[in-house]
Design an enzyme around this catalytic site. Structure first.
Site, short mmCIF file in Angstrom:
data_model
loop_
_atom_site.label_atom_id
_atom_site.label_comp_id
_atom_site.label_asym_id
_atom_site.label_seq_id
_atom_site.Cartn_x
_atom_site.Cartn_y
_atom_site.Cartn_z
N ARG A 142 45.86 54.12 44.27
CA ARG A 142 44.84 53.59 45.16
C ARG A 142 43.84 54.70 45.47
NH1 ARG A 142 49.82 51.81 47.56
NH2 ARG A 142 50.05 49.52 47.57
N LYS A 166 50.87 53.24 51.21
CA LYS A 166 50.68 52.52 52.47
C LYS A 166 51.91 52.67 53.36
CE LYS A 166 47.44 48.94 50.90
NZ LYS A 166 47.21 47.49 50.76
N HIS A 233 39.46 51.19 42.06
CA HIS A 233 40.56 50.23 42.10
C HIS A 233 40.66 49.45 40.79
CE1 HIS A 233 43.54 49.28 45.10
NE2 HIS A 233 43.52 48.01 44.74
N ARG A 236 43.12 51.16 38.73
CA ARG A 236 44.49 50.82 39.15
C ARG A 236 44.90 49.46 38.59
NH1 ARG A 236 48.56 51.25 43.26
NH2 ARG A 236 48.95 49.29 44.38
N HIS A 259 54.21 48.61 45.45
CA HIS A 259 54.16 47.33 46.16
C HIS A 259 55.49 47.08 46.88
CE1 HIS A 259 50.82 45.43 43.43
NE2 HIS A 259 50.33 46.14 44.44
N TYR A 268 49.41 40.11 38.51
CA TYR A 268 49.07 40.70 37.22
C TYR A 268 49.65 39.90 36.06
CZ TYR A 268 47.32 44.59 39.92
OH TYR A 268 46.61 45.35 40.80
#
Length: 300
Positions: A142, A166, A233, A236, A259, A268
Site C-alpha cells: 500500500r 493497517k 495502488h 499493488r 488482508h 481479484y
C-alpha cells in the site's frame, strides 16, 4: 408543484447548500415530476416512487446516482411534512440498489514490466523511483506502507521485507530479485540526515511523502507513454492479480497483501476470471466458431 420545488430550493438556499447541490436536487425533482404524471409530487405514494426508481435503474442509472436522487426525494417530502402539506414521507422506507462493486484496476503483465523497465535516468532520484516502484510491485505494498518503510525493515540476507500494515499489523514479504537489485542501487546513492530512518528519502534527506510518490509515478507513466493514469495502488492491484493468475493460491495472496478477511482478496478472482475468459476467447478453437449454415440438400 413546480412552485413547491422552487420554495424547497429556496429553503435549501437559506440552509447554505451549494449551488451544485441545489441544481442537482432541482433536476432530480423535475425528473420525478415527469415520471409521476398525471399524479403530482404531493399525491405520490411509496409505490409510485419505487416504480420511478426502478425505471431509472432500468435505464442504466448507476447506484450512486440513484442514491443521490433518493436523498433529494426524501428531503423534499420531509420539507412537505414540516410545512404541513403532507402527513407522511413516502420516500422514507425506500432504499437505493446496492452500490456497484468496482473492480480494482490492474496493469497487464507486459504493461507493468514495460513501465518499470523504462524508469531510468542518471539522477539518484531516478534510481530511488525505480527502487520504490519495483518494491511496491514486488511486495504488493500500500502507499502508506511504502511511505512508512525504514532501512531496518529490509533483511538483505534473507531478502525479506517487514511491512507495517493497517491497524499496526506486521507481515513479512519476500523481495524479488529485480527489486532487491534496485534497492541496493538506490542505497548506494541515498543521502539522508543522520537521524533519518526512512528507506526512501527526498532531496532534503527526509522521509518521502505519499503525495510525492504519487506524483513521481504519474510523471513517469506520462514519460514512458502509458495509455492510462497509473497510481501506486494500481501496482499493488497488479501484484495481486498477476500472482493469482500464476499460482491460483488465494490464501497466499491474502497473506502477502495483508488482508484480514479473505473476502477482501476474493475481488481479484474476478480479475483473474476476466483474464482467463480473454485467453479462452483468443486461444480455444471453438470459442468463436461461426454458426453452421443450414443444410438445404433434401437428400441429406
Amino acid at each position: 408543484m413546480r412552485d413547491d420545488i422552487a420554495r424547497f430550493i429556496d429553503h435549501l438556499t437559506v440552509a447554505g447548500r451549494s449551488p451544485h447541490t441545489l441544481a442537482g436536487y432541482r433536476a432530480d425533482l423535475e425528473t420525478l415530476t415527469g415520471q409521476l404524471q398525471p399524479k403530482t409530487l404531493a399525491e405520490a405514494q411509496a409505490i409510485d416512487l419505487r416504480k420511478a426508481l426502478a425505471q431509472q435503474h432500468a435505464r442504466g442509472l448507476g447506484s450512486r446516482s440513484l442514491a443521490r436522487r433518493l436523498s433529494a426525494w426524501r428531503q423534499f417530502y420531509q420539507w412537505l411534512q414540516h410545512s404541513g402539506q403532507r402527513e407522511d414521507n413516502p420516500a422514507s422506507a425506500l432504499r437505493a440498489p446496492k452500490r456497484d462493486k468496482l473492480l480494482p484496476k490492474a496493469l497487464p503483465v507486459d504493461g507493468a514490466a514495460a513501465l518499470l523497465d523504462r524508469i531510468e535516468g542518471d539522477d539518484e532520484l531516478d534510481a530511488r523511483d525505480r527502487a520504490i516502484f519495483e518494491l511496491v510491485y514486488s511486495c504488493g505494498l500500500r502507499l502508506s506502507e511504502t511511505v512508512g518503510l525504514n532501512l531496518q525493515d529490509v533483511d538483505f540476507s534473507d531478502q525479506l521485507l517487514r511491512i507495517r500494515g493497517k491497524g499496526g499489523k506486521e507481515r513479512l514479504a519476500p523481495i524479488g530479485a529485480e527489486a532487491m537489485r534496485r534497492l541496493q542501487t538506490w542505497l548506494a546513492q541515498r543521502q539522508a540526515a543522520a537521524d533519518e530512518p526512512a528507506l526512501f528519502t527526498g532531496r532534503h534527506g527526509r522521509r518521502l511523502g505519499g503525495r510525492q510518490i504519487e506524483k513521481r509515478l504519474r510523471d513517469w507513466a506520462i514519460k514512458t507513454g502509458a495509455s492510462q493514469h497509473v497510481h501506486p495502488h494500481m501496482l499493488r492491484h497488479s501484484f495481486a492479480s498477476h500472482l493469482l493468475q500464476s499460482s491460483g493460491d488465494l490464501r497466499a495472496v491474502q497473506e502477502l497483501l495483508g488482508h484480514a478477511n479473505l473476502s477482501s482478496t476474493q475481488i481479484y478472482t474476478a480479475l483473474d476470471f476476466q483474464h482467463l475468459a480473454k485467453v479462452y476467447d483468443q486461444a480455444h478453437p471453438r470459442a468463436r466458431q461461426a454458426p453452421a449454415k443450414p443444410d438445404t440438400d433434401e437428400d441429406s
